[in-house]
Design a protein around this motif. Structure first.
Motif, PDB file in Angstrom:
ATOM      1  N   GLY A 112      -3.213  -5.123  48.097  1.00  0.00           N
ATOM      2  CA  GLY A 112      -2.140  -5.205  49.081  1.00  0.00           C
ATOM      3  C   GLY A 112      -1.113  -6.282  48.820  1.00  0.00           C
ATOM      4  O   GLY A 112      -0.347  -6.636  49.726  1.00  0.00           O
ATOM      5  N   MET A 113      -1.047  -6.797  47.577  1.00  0.00           N
ATOM      6  CA  MET A 113      -0.143  -7.908  47.282  1.00  0.00           C
ATOM      7  C   MET A 113       0.838  -7.551  46.172  1.00  0.00           C
ATOM      8  O   MET A 113       0.441  -7.057  45.120  1.00  0.00           O
ATOM      9  CB  MET A 113      -0.948  -9.149  46.869  1.00  0.00           C
ATOM     10  N   ARG A 114       2.103  -7.832  46.406  1.00  0.00           N
ATOM     11  CA  ARG A 114       3.138  -7.628  45.395  1.00  0.00           C
ATOM     12  C   ARG A 114       3.141  -8.801  44.416  1.00  0.00           C
ATOM     13  O   ARG A 114       3.164  -9.963  44.834  1.00  0.00           O
ATOM     14  CB  ARG A 114       4.508  -7.533  46.080  1.00  0.00           C
ATOM     15  N   PHE A 150       4.894 -19.569  50.737  1.00  0.00           N
ATOM     16  CA  PHE A 150       3.982 -20.608  50.262  1.00  0.00           C
ATOM     17  C   PHE A 150       2.875 -19.964  49.435  1.00  0.00           C
ATOM     18  O   PHE A 150       2.065 -19.194  49.954  1.00  0.00           O
ATOM     19  CB  PHE A 150       3.383 -21.370  51.447  1.00  0.00           C
ATOM     20  N   CYS A 151       2.861 -20.280  48.136  1.00  0.00           N
ATOM     21  CA  CYS A 151       1.850 -19.748  47.222  1.00  0.00           C
ATOM     22  C   CYS A 151       0.681 -20.727  47.194  1.00  0.00           C
ATOM     23  O   CYS A 151       0.779 -21.815  46.618  1.00  0.00           O
ATOM     24  CB  CYS A 151       2.445 -19.562  45.834  1.00  0.00           C
ATOM     25  N   MET A 152      -0.425 -20.333  47.826  1.00  0.00           N
ATOM     26  CA  MET A 152      -1.521 -21.255  48.099  1.00  0.00           C
ATOM     27  C   MET A 152      -2.722 -21.034  47.190  1.00  0.00           C
ATOM     28  O   MET A 152      -3.102 -19.901  46.891  1.00  0.00           O
ATOM     29  CB  MET A 152      -1.957 -21.119  49.552  1.00  0.00           C
ATOM     30  N   ALA A 203      -1.106 -11.495  57.268  1.00  0.00           N
ATOM     31  CA  ALA A 203      -1.078 -10.821  55.970  1.00  0.00           C
ATOM     32  C   ALA A 203      -0.730 -11.779  54.834  1.00  0.00           C
ATOM     33  O   ALA A 203       0.122 -12.658  54.981  1.00  0.00           O
ATOM     34  CB  ALA A 203      -0.061  -9.684  56.000  1.00  0.00           C
ATOM     35  N   VAL A 204      -1.413 -11.599  53.719  1.00  0.00           N
ATOM     36  CA  VAL A 204      -1.057 -12.270  52.463  1.00  0.00           C
ATOM     37  C   VAL A 204      -0.405 -11.194  51.602  1.00  0.00           C
ATOM     38  O   VAL A 204      -1.083 -10.361  51.013  1.00  0.00           O
ATOM     39  CB  VAL A 204      -2.299 -12.870  51.772  1.00  0.00           C
ATOM     40  N   ASN A 205       0.912 -11.202  51.543  1.00  0.00           N
ATOM     41  CA  ASN A 205       1.650 -10.077  50.971  1.00  0.00           C
ATOM     42  C   ASN A 205       1.975 -10.208  49.491  1.00  0.00           C
ATOM     43  O   ASN A 205       2.436  -9.240  48.878  1.00  0.00           O
ATOM     44  CB  ASN A 205       2.961  -9.877  51.736  1.00  0.00           C
ATOM     45  N   TYR A 206       1.757 -11.397  48.914  1.00  0.00           N
ATOM     46  CA  TYR A 206       2.171 -11.621  47.533  1.00  0.00           C
ATOM     47  C   TYR A 206       1.067 -12.292  46.720  1.00  0.00           C
ATOM     48  O   TYR A 206       0.203 -12.980  47.258  1.00  0.00           O
ATOM     49  CB  TYR A 206       3.424 -12.500  47.483  1.00  0.00           C
ATOM     50  N   TYR A 207       1.150 -12.083  45.414  1.00  0.00           N
ATOM     51  CA  TYR A 207       0.262 -12.764  44.463  1.00  0.00           C
ATOM     52  C   TYR A 207       1.111 -13.367  43.352  1.00  0.00           C
ATOM     53  O   TYR A 207       1.947 -12.681  42.753  1.00  0.00           O
ATOM     54  CB  TYR A 207      -0.749 -11.794  43.842  1.00  0.00           C
ATOM     55  N   ARG A 208       0.908 -14.647  43.093  1.00  0.00           N
ATOM     56  CA  ARG A 208       1.580 -15.304  41.967  1.00  0.00           C
ATOM     57  C   ARG A 208       0.534 -15.824  40.990  1.00  0.00           C
ATOM     58  O   ARG A 208      -0.352 -16.597  41.361  1.00  0.00           O
ATOM     59  CB  ARG A 208       2.460 -16.457  42.449  1.00  0.00           C
ATOM     60  N   ALA A 209       0.650 -15.419  39.741  1.00  0.00           N
ATOM     61  CA  ALA A 209      -0.274 -15.889  38.710  1.00  0.00           C
ATOM     62  C   ALA A 209       0.000 -17.352  38.388  1.00  0.00           C
ATOM     63  O   ALA A 209       1.160 -17.762  38.279  1.00  0.00           O
ATOM     64  CB  ALA A 209      -0.128 -15.045  37.450  1.00  0.00           C
ATOM     65  N   HIS A 225       6.472 -18.568  57.976  1.00  0.00           N
ATOM     66  CA  HIS A 225       6.629 -18.453  56.529  1.00  0.00           C
ATOM     67  C   HIS A 225       5.661 -17.415  55.959  1.00  0.00           C
ATOM     68  O   HIS A 225       4.624 -17.114  56.552  1.00  0.00           O
ATOM     69  CB  HIS A 225       6.387 -19.815  55.875  1.00  0.00           C
ATOM     70  N   GLU A 226       6.004 -16.883  54.796  1.00  0.00           N
ATOM     71  CA  GLU A 226       5.150 -15.912  54.119  1.00  0.00           C
ATOM     72  C   GLU A 226       4.028 -16.631  53.373  1.00  0.00           C
ATOM     73  O   GLU A 226       4.197 -17.764  52.905  1.00  0.00           O
ATOM     74  CB  GLU A 226       5.966 -15.093  53.112  1.00  0.00           C
ATOM     75  N   LEU A 227       2.900 -15.926  53.226  1.00  0.00           N
ATOM     76  CA  LEU A 227       1.768 -16.452  52.471  1.00  0.00           C
ATOM     77  C   LEU A 227       1.610 -15.685  51.164  1.00  0.00           C
ATOM     78  O   LEU A 227       1.796 -14.468  51.114  1.00  0.00           O
ATOM     79  CB  LEU A 227       0.483 -16.349  53.290  1.00  0.00           C
ATOM     80  N   CYS A 228       1.255 -16.407  50.124  1.00  0.00           N
ATOM     81  CA  CYS A 228       1.096 -15.832  48.791  1.00  0.00           C
ATOM     82  C   CYS A 228      -0.188 -16.379  48.172  1.00  0.00           C
ATOM     83  O   CYS A 228      -0.461 -17.579  48.245  1.00  0.00           O
ATOM     84  CB  CYS A 228       2.305 -16.200  47.934  1.00  0.00           C
TER      85      CYS A 228
END
Length: 205
Positions: A186-188, A101-103, A163-169, A123-126
């Motif tokens: 710390g985010m892919r 989920f990209c929040m 953890a927030v493991n991802y970043y989406r522009a 679920h993963e957080l982004c």
């Protein structure tokens, strides 16, 4: 298999069902899961930039499912939303599917209970920035840094210790600077390879 991206704010229940069923069907169909990065000119992997950031996290934009076996990765953008996030979570639960989920930070701040529910259900957080500025790639580096790191902090405040493991522009408006900022935090960087464009069909039955 590619990462699919959908918008929670404009997502309808029918497309949520389709997305979850798509994951199950493709996983069973034997499509191999691969880890992939964007190695186009001027981007990590092309030789013009380092492959990893200061924290050792890859700078390349991940676009394909990275788990072992045969998977498709589903990502849900622009939430959390009090109308649609619970519906999406229910469909995912019914189909035994996990998603990322990209929040948006301001929405995580407004609906922290939904952030906690998403995390509690595995679920993963982004991080999708503070307020989804799709022109970020034309803004100063300091502005990009605030959008990325403050957005992450807003999500983390709702679920301390997760953890927030991802970043989406927003809109895929990545820059070399934004990827480096995310990796140092710390985010892919997380992209997508399939866009169902459900955001373009709001309210359809």
């Amino acid at each position: 298999m590619g990462i699919t991206s959908s918008s929670v704010r404009r997502r309808r229940a029918g497309s949520a069902v389709a997305g979850a069923v798509l994951a199950v069907v493709l996983a069973a169909a034997g499509t191999p899961a691969l880890a992939a990065t964007d190695s186009s000119p001027g981007r990590p992997g092309s030789g013009s930039e380092p492959a990893h950031g200061a924290a050792g996290i890859p700078l390349g934009i991940s676009r394909l499912a990275q788990g072992p076996g045969r998977d498709v990765a589903i990502t849900i953008d622009d939430g959390p939303d009090p109308r649609w996030t619970p519906k999406v979570l229910e469909v995912l639960k019914q189909n035994h599917v996990k998603a990322t989920f990209c929040m948006i930070g301001t929405r995580a701040q407004k609906y922290p209970e939904l952030v906690r529910q998403v995390a509690a259900e595995g679920h993963e957080l982004c991080d999708h920035t503070v307020d989804h500025d799709v022109t970020m790639d034309h803004k100063p580096v300091d502005y990009q840094r605030r959008q990325i790191l403050d957005g992450k902090a807003m999500i983390e405040k709702a679920v301390p210790g997760v953890a927030v493991n991802y970043y989406r522009a927003p809109g895929g408006a990545f820059t070399p600077d934004s990827r480096a900022i995310a990796a140092a935090g710390g985010m892919r960087p997380l992209g997508w390879s399939v866009d169902p464009k459900d955001w373009s069909r709001p309210g359809l039955p």
